[in-house]
Design a protein around this motif. Structure first.
Motif, PDB file in Angstrom:
ATOM      1  N   LYS A 249     -31.403 -67.103 -39.600  1.00 13.74           N
ATOM      2  CA  LYS A 249     -31.905 -65.785 -39.189  1.00 13.74           C
ATOM      3  C   LYS A 249     -32.000 -65.734 -37.676  1.00 13.74           C
ATOM      4  CE  LYS A 249     -34.285 -63.954 -43.185  1.00 13.74           C
ATOM      5  NZ  LYS A 249     -35.521 -63.312 -43.668  1.00 13.74           N
ATOM      6  N   SER A 252     -35.295 -61.357 -36.653  1.00 14.82           N
ATOM      7  CA  SER A 252     -36.383 -61.304 -37.639  1.00 14.82           C
ATOM      8  C   SER A 252     -36.267 -60.040 -38.495  1.00 14.82           C
ATOM      9  CB  SER A 252     -37.740 -61.328 -36.927  1.00 14.82           C
ATOM     10  OG  SER A 252     -37.874 -60.205 -36.085  1.00 14.82           O
ATOM     11  N   ASP A 253     -36.888 -60.072 -39.677  1.00 14.32           N
ATOM     12  CA  ASP A 253     -36.787 -58.960 -40.626  1.00 14.32           C
ATOM     13  C   ASP A 253     -37.322 -57.651 -40.053  1.00 14.32           C
ATOM     14  OD1 ASP A 253     -35.630 -60.547 -42.523  1.00 14.32           O
ATOM     15  OD2 ASP A 253     -37.516 -61.072 -43.507  1.00 14.32           O
ATOM     16  N   HIS A 254     -38.424 -57.715 -39.302  1.00 13.35           N
ATOM     17  CA  HIS A 254     -39.028 -56.471 -38.789  1.00 13.35           C
ATOM     18  C   HIS A 254     -38.220 -55.871 -37.637  1.00 13.35           C
ATOM     19  CE1 HIS A 254     -40.805 -59.329 -35.869  1.00 13.35           C
ATOM     20  NE2 HIS A 254     -40.905 -58.273 -35.060  1.00 13.35           N
TER      21      HIS A 254
END
Length: 376
Positions: A249, A252-254
């Motif tokens: 990753k 990040s997801d956000h």
């Protein structure tokens, strides 16, 4: 006699063309792909040596037999130099490894046999076989290496036509065909009828040489000259082949969705795809993230590589121009340039791949539809 004089003239053009080509590549006036061009220049210089004895012969010069053996001993390196020129075209930072010494096995065997060839027809036949067959595995390796490069280069560039080394694939295939014809020619000479003229073969080589000269003089730097940029792009290319990259990753997801939207807005408002020289580094600067992150975002957020992502916008822009009456007087080439493509060939190829129609067919179809709607 007339045919013999024509052949001599062709030989002069052939040898002169190869020496000119080697000189042009070695001095490298454009200062592009320096290491690759050094090896390619040495390849063409050795390639020209295949006709040195013929040139000396019809000039009335009889070289010492040791000179001929010296030439043969060097000529075995011809396909090796071509192979390493391709290696350095693909990776200018390549460093020789121990495994590369495998390339010396065949030349050493060849040398041993070559200097024991006197009055031994079996060894002579083996030497001739090695001399011809030695080229074939290198041509195969070159072909697959460049094909692999062509897929990888799409992860960093939207215009690959001038940097995909297609001209080297053409050269390799022409050399392969020529080798096959040469083998057939020699077998015919040995078992059917002894021919003393090689005009057809020399004309074929002449075509290959001058075609190669044309492409060599038009070549461009594959990677940016700046060392740091080149290293970054090379690392991204190599990562594009690794399955592990998709698991790491880098965003990040956000942040992922917001960066995705930022990229879409940038493409729609600033239209960076209209820049014909756009590459991954340029776009990453505009979207304010590093090139590794942008590559990760394209692969995982859009499921597309850089090449497809950018050219998708270019094709959409071209479609709007092709259907707009205000651009009816603009040629297909003009629309190609206005849409960010660097050539009509690339425009036609990519447009057809994405729409199943050429730009001309698309324009004609839309014009016909518009005319039909007006008549209603």
């Amino acid at each position: 006699m007339q045919l013999e004089n024509i052949q001599k003239f062709v030989l002069v053009l052939l040898y002169g063309g190869l020496t000119l080509l080697s000189f042009a590549v070695l001095i490298n006036p454009m200062r592009v792909n320096r290491k690759a061009n050094f090896f390619f220049g040495m390849f063409t210089l050795l390639w020209s040596s295949y006709w040195v004895l013929d040139i000396l012969n019809f000039c009335g010069i009889s070289p010492h037999p040791l000179f001929a053996y010296f030439l043969y001993a060097l000529q075995i390196f011809t396909p090796i130099l071509l192979f390493f020129s391709v290696v350095f075209f693909i990776n200018p930072d390549y460093r020789f490894k121990k495994v590369d010494f495998v390339c010396l096995i065949t030349p050493v065997i060849y040398w041993i046999l070559l200097f024991n060839i006197e009055n031994n027809p079996v060894i002579r036949s083996i030497v001739m076989l090695i001399d011809v067959s030695h080229n074939l595995p290198y041509i195969a390796l070159i072909y697959f290496k460049i094909r692999k490069h062509q897929k990888r280069i799409e992860s960093i560039s939207a215009n690959t036509e001038n940097i995909d080394l297609q001209w080297l694939i053409k050269l390799s295939l022409l050399l392969f065909v020529t080798i096959i014809i040469t083998v057939g020619y020699e077998l015919f000479n040995t078992f059917v009828y002894k021919m003393h003229q090689h005009l057809v073969m020399d004309l074929l080589f002449l075509f290959i040489v001058y075609s190669t000269l044309y492409y060599v003089l038009r070549q461009k730097e594959i990677y940016p000259v700046d060392k740091n940029q080149r290293e970054e792009l090379l690392s991204i290319e190599q990562e594009s082949e690794s399955d592990e990259t998709s698991r790491k990753k880098l965003i990040s997801d956000h942040e992922f969705e917001s960066l995705q939207q930022r990229l879409i807005i940038l493409m729609e408002t600033e239209k960076p795809y209209l820049d014909g020289d756009l590459n991954l580094l340029k776009l990453s600067d505009k979207v304010q993230m590093n090139a590794h992150q942008l590559s990760y975002l394209l692969n995982n957020g859009f499921q597309e590589n850089f090449f497809y992502f950018v050219n998708k916008y270019r094709v959409e822009h071209a479609k709007k121009m092709l259907t707009d009456d205000s651009f009816q007087k603009l040629s297909i080439l003009g629309i190609a340039f206005e849409s960010g493509f660097n050539s009509k060939t690339a425009f036609n190829t990519i447009f057809k791949k994405m729409t199943d129609m050429t730009p001309s067919e698309f324009r004609k179809k839309c014009s016909g539809t518009a005319h039909l709607n007006k008549s209603k």
